[in-house]
Design an enzyme around this catalytic site. Structure first.
Site, PDB file in Angstrom:
ATOM      1  CG  ASP A   7     -24.748  14.935  57.570  1.00 34.70           C
ATOM      2  OD1 ASP A   7     -25.240  15.954  58.090  1.00 34.70           O
ATOM      3  OD2 ASP A   7     -23.652  14.446  57.896  1.00 34.70           O
TER       4      ASP A   7
HETATM    5  N1  URA Z   1     -23.194  12.989  62.440  1.00 30.80           N
HETATM    6  C1  URA Z   1     -22.914  13.255  61.140  1.00 30.80           C
HETATM    7  O1  URA Z   1     -21.785  13.531  60.783  1.00 30.80           O
HETATM    8  N2  URA Z   1     -23.918  13.197  60.256  1.00 30.80           N
HETATM    9  C2  URA Z   1     -25.178  12.873  60.586  1.00 30.80           C
HETATM   10  O2  URA Z   1     -26.040  12.821  59.720  1.00 30.80           O
HETATM   11  C3  URA Z   1     -25.461  12.596  61.931  1.00 30.80           C
HETATM   12  C4  URA Z   1     -24.457  12.660  62.847  1.00 30.80           C
END
Ligand code: URA
Length: 240
Positions: free
Chosen positions: A104
């Site tokens: 993310d």
């Molecule tokens: N899980 C998440 O919620 N975000 C990420 O970036 C990776 C795994």
């Protein structure tokens, strides 16, 4: 067959100009013979190229470890946002690179960037059971019930069932700091798993994929080339 200077530059030895200077200075050998002509043609499957005495990995694909900072997106291009590819220094750039697995925008840590689609598939497919490990900071303390729920397989708010995963609380006196290990990569998975336990992830960092760990010498936003050995470490101990 590819030109020696182009090949070395594309394998991270420097810009085309820098590589040409290296070749002319006598730092490069091909099959044991020093060569001084940047334009000679190399067969990556047969020839052995050395730079400063060190064998150069000529394999076709490249694998880059990035310590992803917050605020950039895991995409190849975007109209409005900076992407992880925008952070790569010039000597690492080449066509067809993409992030193998997304983090993310606000997640930091280990990201692999490659041009090898088969490898990415192998690493990401849940059926291959390559474990990704995250360090998360929560808004509240995790407890034994959370651990048990992760072990059973969390059910997300939309009804999606996650595979069993491991939640660890390394220091019970600071139980907001946890480690999570999972073999899948659903959208916002870690955040959604904790949301289903009524907890919010306030910080998330990926620290390993298989047996490949984030290099502590890389600052956020920095990247380095991975070797074949590093890539193999991803799949070590993985029987699938
Ligand atoms: N899980 C998440 O919620 N975000 C990420 O970036 C990776 C795994």
């Amino acid at each position: 067959m590819e030109r020696l200077d182009k090949l070395l530059s594309s394998r991270g030895a420097g810009s085309r100009k820098e590589v040409q200077a290296l070749i002319r200075s006598g730092a490069v050998s091909v099959n044991g013979e020093t060569v001084r002509k940047p334009e000679i043609k190399i067969d990556i499957f047969k020839d052995e190229v050395r730079l400063g005495g060190q064998a150069v990995d000529l394999s076709e694909h490249v694998y880059i470890m990035m310590n992803k900072p917050a605020g950039v997106i895991s995409a190849t291009e975007d109209r409005n946002e900076r992407t992880v590819l925008d952070l790569l220094p010039e000597n690492m750039r080449r066509p067809k690179l993409f992030p193998a697995g997304r983090l993310d925008k606000d997640t930091v840590g280990l990201l692999i960037i490659t041009d090898d689609g088969d490898f990415a598939h192998r690493m990401l497919s849940p059926g291959k059971h390559v474990e990704k490990q995250y360090r998360a900071t929560l808004d509240r303390e995790a407890d034994a019930e959370d651990i048990a729920a992760f072990e059973r397989g969390i059910i997300l708010s939309d009804g999606t069932k996650c595979l069993p995963s491991k939640l660890e609380i390394p220091d019970p006196s600071r139980a907001q700091n946890v480690l999570v290990r999972l073999c899948e990569g659903k959208y916002h998975q870690v955040k959604r798993m904790f949301a289903s336990r009524g907890k919010k992830v306030v910080q998330l960092e990926r620290i390993s994929i298989g047996n490949l760990y984030l290099d502590g010498n890389l600052n956020r936003g920095e990247a380095k080339f991975l070797t074949k050995l590093d890539i193999d470490a991803i799949f070590i101990g993985n029987m699938h």
